[in-house]
Design an enzyme around this catalytic site. Structure first.
Site, PDB file in Angstrom:
ATOM      1  N   GLU A  45     -18.706  -9.304  -5.868  1.00 47.21           N
ATOM      2  CA  GLU A  45     -20.157  -9.300  -5.731  1.00 47.21           C
ATOM      3  C   GLU A  45     -20.608  -8.609  -4.440  1.00 47.21           C
ATOM      4  OE1 GLU A  45     -23.852 -12.519  -6.067  1.00 47.21           O
ATOM      5  OE2 GLU A  45     -21.821 -13.243  -5.726  1.00 47.21           O
ATOM      6  N   LYS A 114     -28.557  -9.591 -11.500  1.00 49.41           N
ATOM      7  CA  LYS A 114     -28.297 -11.030 -11.459  1.00 49.41           C
ATOM      8  C   LYS A 114     -29.580 -11.786 -11.820  1.00 49.41           C
ATOM      9  CE  LYS A 114     -26.091 -14.396  -8.319  1.00 49.41           C
ATOM     10  NZ  LYS A 114     -25.454 -14.523  -6.984  1.00 49.41           N
ATOM     11  N   CYS A 150     -21.746 -14.008 -10.679  1.00 49.69           N
ATOM     12  CA  CYS A 150     -21.559 -15.231  -9.881  1.00 49.69           C
ATOM     13  C   CYS A 150     -22.352 -16.420 -10.421  1.00 49.69           C
ATOM     14  CB  CYS A 150     -21.874 -14.943  -8.416  1.00 49.69           C
ATOM     15  SG  CYS A 150     -21.152 -16.157  -7.267  1.00 49.69           S
TER      16      CYS A 150
END
Length: 571
Positions: A45, A114, A150
């Site tokens: 990430e 994200k 994530c």
């Protein structure tokens, strides 16, 4: 469309803000995996910026530089045959996203953002990023692949949406810091998503220290049925290559490889060593120094420093005064000899006496108290900072979490220093790790095998040696009791009554209330303490943020049911 994929997971150690350095590491990795026939390469990430860049993200130039570097990296994929997934920041329509850029044939062919932005524990991404809509899969080599980032996999609807829209593999880049037994949490999380969606999930985590945080790697992949098929090492960089084949039941790994992880006993040592090593090296220090008192804390920090950097980069000083015992002098010298470090003895006797003499007209006939003890500690701090300034080494401070919790430390004295590898370690854990290190030496540690901290240091009663026959237990409860109380108040955020009940008669309310008071009034000291490695979920600073001016005191005397918040919401 292909029936086979060779996927590379780049478990690497980026540096926050070092965009060009991270770009060069990415290019080298791309060339290496292309030579090994990889089809897909996944980075952790926010790899190009390093995770997490904090308020660097408010600098428009920083964001522009990161995006330009991403374009450069995409160009490097031309002719490699590799599709690389490069996590980076990306700005679109005046909004900033935590992104994964799909790079192929010299261009960015897709961007995925994200959706779920963490805003708990050490994370506060909502301060910087825009929350994305649910994202669609990307077709890579003819295969539909989902890229949850994530936190996204903590929310079942994200992975479910990807799979419902055709994803047959999930590739998840992460910036997941270490804390005790964290891997069990990750396994359960990924196993749950795989069971729900019936597709494999490859979980990539970065490695390395970033200020207080340590990222432990330990990347892995799980197939439907809960089968662990890929497991990278803990606390080490590596490129994990895995081969996948399309079967009637979906994609499956054809060459499982599961490396052993650090044990729950080994992991804290390795986390502290890695955190210290990266803090020193990434900030450009050539060496470190510390005061070696003959006690357990400084001995453990010295051993960690040697394991992290090598004996030739560690300098220890003993700074005795009239209350320093012969036993402490002998133990400190023996520890330094076992570790092979430079060791100097510099007395603080004359300057302390001179300071007391000069202050006598101001102090008058007032009796001796903590003031005189603190002068000794602060004189040691002056000497250590002087050596740090003159010789250029980073001064390490050596106070443990138990002491820092209750203010059993001298501000501008033994709290002096630029980094503390045991800052988040309760006293009894320090003893446990000393015993563990005497019996073990991880392969990436540079210190000697065998006993590096003698049993005498481990066994003797802890003392600051600031007055005759002083023992820590004169002012504090025994450390096993203190640590249990602190675990309840700090780690578990229990009420006083709950801590008393949990102790099952081994300590009373008055004692817990006294520790609670000490905990609160020492906050101002902790705000001025050096950064240190976070190994629990409630480290002072990043993991536990309390006001200095704080009038709250727990007055409830019975255990009452309450609704608690954990790091992911209501329990």
């Amino acid at each position: 469309m292909t029936d086979r994929l060779r996927i590379a997971l780049a478990q690497l150690n980026p540096t926050v803000g070092a965009i060009r350095q991270n770009l060069e590491l990415a290019r080298k990795t791309l060339a290496d995996v292309a030579g090994q026939g990889a089809d897909i390469l996944l980075f952790p990430e926010l790899f190009l910026t390093g995770y997490f860049p904090d308020d660097l993200l408010f600098k428009a130039r920083f964001v522009a530089d990161a995006m330009a570097a991403a374009q450069e990296f995409a160009a490097a994929t031309a002719g490699t045959g590799v599709t690389a997934i490069m996590p980076c920041v990306w700005q679109e329509g005046g909004r900033l996203y935590n992104a994964a850029l799909v790079c192929e044939n010299g261009a960015i062919i897709a961007r995925r953002y994200k959706r779920e932005l963490p805003n708990d524990d050490v994370f506060y991404e909502k301060r910087y990023f825009e929350r994305a809509e649910l994202q669609e899969p990307v077709t890579i080599k003819g295969v539909s692949i989902g890229i949850p980032i994530c936190e996204d996999i903590w929310h079942p609807e994200v992975c479910a949406h990807l799979v419902d829209n055709g994803a047959r593999l999930l590739l998840c880049p992460n910036g997941s810091p270490y804390w005790r037994n964290k891997q069990a949490t990750r396994y359960k999380l990924v196993t749950d998503r795989v069971a729900e969606d019936n597709v494999p999930l490859l979980y990539l985590n970065q490695v390395g220290g970033q200020d207080e945080l340590v990222y432990d790697g330990a990347s892995f992949a799980i197939e439907p049925g809960g089968r662990l098929v890929v497991q990278a090492k803990s606390f080490e960089t590596e490129i994990m290559m895995s081969n996948w084949q399309r079967t009637p039941d979906g994609w499956r790994c054809t060459d499982p490889h599961v490396a052993p992880l650090s044990s729950i006993d080994e992991a804290p040592w390795r986390a502290c060593v890695l955190g210290l090593r990266d803090y020193v090296n990434k900030n450009g220090f050539k060496s470190v120094l510390l005061g070696l008192s003959g006690g357990i804390d400084s001995a453990v920090v010295a051993a960690m420093a040697v394991d992290a950097l090598g004996a030739d980069r560690v300098h220890c000083l003993m700074l005795p005064y009239r209350y320093t015992s012969k036993e402490s002098l002998a133990d400190a010298e023996d520890c330094a000899r076992r570790l092979g470090v430079r060791y100097d003895v510099v007395s603080i006797g004359d300057p302390v006496e001179a300071a007391l003499a000069e202050l006598q007209p101001v102090f008058g006939n007032r009796p001796m108290d903590l003031t005189e003890e603190n002068i000794q500690s602060r004189m040691r701090g002056i000497y250590l900072m002087a050596v740090s300034n003159k010789l250029g080494g980073l001064l390490l401070t050596t106070g443990n979490k138990s002491e820092m919790a209750v203010g059993y430390a001298t501000i501008y004295g033994d709290m002096n220093g630029g980094f503390n590898p045991i800052k988040d370690m309760l006293k009894m854990r320090v003893y446990e790790l000393a015993d563990w290190r005497n019996r073990n030496r991880p392969a990436d540690c540079l210190g000697p095998d065998g006993v590096v901290i003698t049993q005498n240091i481990i066994d003797k009663a802890p003392s600051a040696e600031l007055r005759p026959d002083q023992r820590d237990q004169d002012s504090l409860p025994p450390y096993p009791i203190l640590d249990e109380i602190l675990h309840g108040l700090v780690e578990l955020e229990l009420s006083v009554a709950e801590v008393v009940a949990k102790g099952e008669g081994r300590f009373d309310r008055d004692l817990v209330k006294r520790i609670e008071k000490l905990l609160y009034i020492a906050e101002y000291k902790r705000r001025q303490s050096a950064p240190g490695v976070k190994i629990t979920r409630k480290a002072f600073g990043l993991g536990r943020r309390y006001p200095i001016t704080n009038g709250y005191r727990d007055t409830v005397e019975t255990v009452e049911p309450v609704t608690r918040l954990d790091s992911k919401g209501l329990e």
